[in-house]
Design an enzyme around this catalytic site. Structure first.
Site, short mmCIF file in Angstrom:
data_model
loop_
_atom_site.label_atom_id
_atom_site.label_comp_id
_atom_site.label_asym_id
_atom_site.label_seq_id
_atom_site.Cartn_x
_atom_site.Cartn_y
_atom_site.Cartn_z
N ALA A 209 2.21 1.70 -3.55
CA ALA A 209 1.20 2.21 -4.49
C ALA A 209 0.93 3.69 -4.25
O ALA A 209 0.83 4.48 -5.19
CB ALA A 209 -0.10 1.40 -4.34
N LYS A 210 0.81 4.07 -2.98
CA LYS A 210 0.47 5.47 -2.68
C LYS A 210 1.64 6.40 -2.96
O LYS A 210 1.44 7.54 -3.42
CB LYS A 210 -0.01 5.59 -1.23
CG LYS A 210 -1.33 4.86 -0.96
CD LYS A 210 -2.47 5.40 -1.82
CE LYS A 210 -3.84 4.90 -1.37
NZ LYS A 210 -4.94 5.46 -2.18
N TYR B 148 0.85 -1.21 0.00
CA TYR B 148 0.00 0.00 0.00
C TYR B 148 0.88 1.25 0.00
O TYR B 148 0.61 2.21 -0.73
CB TYR B 148 -0.91 -0.07 1.23
CG TYR B 148 -1.98 0.99 1.34
CD1 TYR B 148 -3.13 0.94 0.55
CD2 TYR B 148 -1.86 2.03 2.26
CE1 TYR B 148 -4.13 1.90 0.69
CE2 TYR B 148 -2.86 2.99 2.40
CZ TYR B 148 -3.98 2.91 1.61
OH TYR B 148 -4.97 3.87 1.75
#
Ligand SMILES: NC(=O)c1ccc[n+]([C@@H]2O[C@H](COP(=O)([O-])OP(=O)(O)OC[C@H]3O[C@@H](n4cnc5c(N)ncnc54)[C@H](O)[C@@H]3O)[C@@H](O)[C@H]2O)c1
Length: 268
Positions: free
Chosen positions: A175-176, A172
């Site tokens: 991705a961010k 995560y």
């Protein structure tokens, strides 16, 4: 029918996206609410349903000066053909597009990266980064089809996870962080067009993703994240929506390429 500007909100079935759609509607925009509106078999929690998407649209209609300018589309942000069809339909219906908010996202983790099922890593990268890229690929040509001078806006949601290492959320985080880099690159590519690209990084905001994060960390519930927040409480989805709606609106034209923290101090 009358409206101010035309906005698309992807991931509008509930949570931050639904609140953003409601706020843009209240500000007089024609709003297309878009969501997958079904579960993603790769992640172990429920996403928004068709009923959720319809409820979000009804809330936007109640807030809108003209309820006739609120519509919905069931489409997956990772499906570029579905995104293109949704953009084409929005342009046909309202004559053009001024703002796109890419709010769809999923979370997975709860174990170190090397123990995460490959399908979950793929889901996180595919939706949280790939979905924003696909939204941008179809949205930016539509924003550029507006005649000059334009005030086009592409707005994505990153996260405090983009800039802080959060354990058991490495995919995560990746991705961010990718979203923040994408936004900087897009802003540079949009030089002189009248279109800006920005992202907002929320801290712990009271939505289903935060409930799933609490479950991943074996916490009793999302309120256990409160001690990490300098403001001493969780953030309300409407507070994130306020920043997204401003960035999606006409008065934010001097801001581009930025990652705006609306994080209650989580990132300090
Ligand atoms: N809640 C937080 O604390 C927090 C913090 C930082 C960032 N974010 C980000 O905010 C955004 C909004 O999440 P939220 O907190 O409102 O959670 P949420 O789960 O309530 O909303 C996410 C929405 O995205 C939709 N969605 C998921 N995958 C999709 C796909 N492939 N195509 C289309 N729609 C899809 C879901 O159905 C749901 O309606 C996400 O990008 C999330 O990563 C949330």
């Amino acid at each position: 029918v009358s409206f101010r500007r035309v906005a698309i909100v992807i991931g509008a079935g509930r949570g931050i996206g639904a609140e953003t759609a409601r706020l843009l509607a209240a500000q007089g925009d024609a709003v297309m609410l878009v969501d997958r509106a079904s579960d993603d078999p790769r992640v172990p929690y429920h996403l928004a349903s068709v009923a959720d998407l319809n409820a979000a649209a009804d809330a936007a209609r109640s807030a809108a000066p003209d309820p006739a300018v609120i519509s919905t589309a069931v489409a997956d942000t990772t499906d570029v053909e579905a995104m293109q069809a949704m953009v084409t339909a929005t342009e046909a219906r309202y004559g053009g597009i001024d703002a796109v908010v890419a709010a769809a996202g999923v979370i997975a983790g709860g174990v170190p990266l090397w123990e995460m099922p490959a399908a979950q890593i793929e889901a996180v990268l595919d939706v949280d980064l790939g979905g924003v890229i696909k939204a941008a690929r179809v949205a930016l040509p539509a924003l550029l089809r507006r005649s000059e001078p334009r005030e086009g806006r592409f707005v994505a949601i990153a996260s405090t996870a983009a800039t802080r290492g959060l354990p058991e959320l490495a995919a995560y985080c990746a991705a961010k962080a990718g979203v923040t880099g994408l936004i900087r690159g897009l802003a540079a590519e949009l030089r002189g067009t009248g279109i800006t690209a920005n992202c907002v990084s929320p801290g712990s905001t009271d939505t289903q993703i935060l409930a799933e994060s609490a479950r991943l960390y074996h916490l009793a519930g999302p309120r256990e994240f409160i001690p990490q927040q300098v403001i001493g409480r969780l953030i309300e989805p409407a507070e994130i929506a306020a920043s997204l709606a401003w960035l999606a609106g006409p008065s934010s034209g001097a801001v581009t390429g930025t990652n705006m923290a609306v994080d209650g101090g989580l990132g300090l």
